[in-house]
Design an enzyme around this catalytic site. Structure first.
Site, PDB file in Angstrom:
ATOM      1  CG  HIS A 184      90.716  95.287  43.924  1.00  0.00           C
ATOM      2  ND1 HIS A 184      90.291  94.830  42.692  1.00  0.00           N
ATOM      3  CD2 HIS A 184      91.318  96.495  43.684  1.00  0.00           C
ATOM      4  CE1 HIS A 184      90.631  95.702  41.756  1.00  0.00           C
ATOM      5  NE2 HIS A 184      91.240  96.720  42.324  1.00  0.00           N
ATOM      6  CG  HIS A 286      84.807  90.227  36.747  1.00  0.00           C
ATOM      7  ND1 HIS A 286      85.660  89.178  36.469  1.00  0.00           N
ATOM      8  CD2 HIS A 286      85.600  91.228  37.200  1.00  0.00           C
ATOM      9  CE1 HIS A 286      86.897  89.530  36.745  1.00  0.00           C
ATOM     10  NE2 HIS A 286      86.893  90.767  37.183  1.00  0.00           N
TER      11      HIS A 286
END
Length: 396
Positions: A184, A286
């Site tokens: 992340h 994504h």
């Protein structure tokens, strides 16, 4: 054929695992923004935008006068026109990219419907009939449940105890399931520490390590590249070929991950895929926070590019996802079938979407953020933090 109008549909969507109708007062930050472009030929195209949907809706309103009167089939011309129109506001980020994406997606949908062919045919034809998917698992039980349903790739997330988590998952599923991990992009994780994590994960053969450092820290990617022999993945927070350019041209990643809702639409995604192909880089869009229209778009893209790798998907998403889209794609044995209907091949249930008005679109860290923040420090709201207790972080 001319564009006559643009309509937006902004809805609140719960995160995976939440009930269809949560208790009164429950809050959430996941929003889906759809749009429809109407034409004087009676053909309507649908698209989806991400990258702060509530703000993107305002951008779409601002751009609409530039669309009305244009021929929707001139996708490159319109993309150039809108890019120039936004240039005075600075570099195109997630808001501008999200607006471009939804518009472009809807234009390709119109073009496909007008010609009676699916979008993948316009992108060069179909290379594959179904697209492999990966889903999310952070515990051995979750991973085994996905494996039992035929899913052959999973991704774990979070930045707490990543090596131990990965080791537990690998032991549970064995060697016949690919495992990726998303760190992340924490701005407090130094390149040196990220490289150490990457080296510790080498024996477990990750499919990739995603966003090991903050996305703007390109020098960090270079340092990790030199220090560890693992595939790296990034790109979800960038928009257009210009945002993804350095990751690709400097070979900083093995997998590029443009977000299907904010990268710039088919017009940009096809160019990104071509740049990546020239550098032997795979494409894995994504899709973590996106709605079902963007998922359809990803299927068309991945069907048509030679370096399409895999698609991210919450296999057990919020129950409202099925209600939002018509028809809903069905996952079978770890794959999604490529649609064959003209255009994108889908539509939204407008009544259901309108019944779920937005309730918020931002979140702040809290003590519930878990291991992303040191205990007791979440209230400080620090973007760049100190990191203590490092030893546990690196050990399996």
């Amino acid at each position: 054929m001319k564009i006559t109008a643009l309509k937006t549909f902004l809805m609140h969507a719960e995160w995976p695992g939440a009930p269809l109708d949560p208790a009164p007062g429950a809050s959430g930050t996941r929003n889906w923004l759809f749009l429809k472009i109407e034409t004087d030929a009676g053909i309507t195209g649908i698209g989806e935008c991400s990258g702060w949907p509530r703000v993107v809706e305002t951008a779409l309103s601002d751009l609409t006068p530039l669309l009305v009167g244009e021929d929707p089939r001139n996708t490159e011309l319109i993309a150039q026109k809108l890019t120039i129109a936004m240039m005075g506001h600075g570099m195109i980020g997630t808001v501008g990219g999200g607006a471009l994406t939804g518009i472009d997606m809807a234009l390709w949908d119109i073009k496909g419907k007008a010609l009676g062919v699916p979008v993948w045919m316009l992108l060069g034809g179909k290379l594959r009939d179904r697209i492999p998917i990966y889903s999310h698992a952070n515990t051995p039980a979750q991973a085994l449940a996905l494996k039992a349903r035929g899913i052959k790739a999973i991704k774990c997330g979070g930045v707490g105890d990543p090596v131990r988590k990965f080791a537990d998952l690998r032991e549970a599923v064995g060697d016949d399931v690919d495992i990726a991990i998303d760190l992340h992009g924490p701005p407090w994780l130094t390149p040196a520490d990220a490289a150490r994590v990457a080296r510790a994960l080498e024996p477990y053969d990750p499919l990739w390590i995603e966003d090991p450092v903050a996305p703007e820290n390109l020098d960090g990617y270079r340092r990790i590249r030199d220090a560890a022999h693992v595939p790296l993945a990034a790109g979800e927070r960038m928009a257009t070929i210009f945002g993804e350019r350095q990751l690709i041209e400097e070979d900083l990643v093995d997998v590029i991950q443009p977000d299907t809702g904010r990268a710039g639409g088919f017009t940009q995604m096809k160019k990104i895929a071509g740049m990546a192909e020239a550098h032997y880089i795979q494409v894995a869009p994504h899709s973590g926070s996106l709605g079902p229209v963007a998922e359809y778009a990803a299927l068309h893209l991945l069907a048509s590019i030679p370096n399409g790798l895999i698609l991210e998907r919450f296999d057990d998403d919020w129950a409202g996802r099925v209600r939002t889209i018509l028809p809903h794609p069905v996952a079978r044995d770890g794959f999604l079938d490529v649609p064959d209907a003209p255009g994108l091949g889908c539509d939204i249930d407008e009544d259901f979407v309108l019944s779920r008005p937005t309730r918020g679109n931002v979140s702040a860290p809290s003590e519930k953020s878990g291991s992303e923040y040191l205990p007791g420090t979440a209230r400080e709201h620090l973007h760049v933090q100190s990191r203590l207790g490092r030893r546990r972080y690196f050990n399996a």
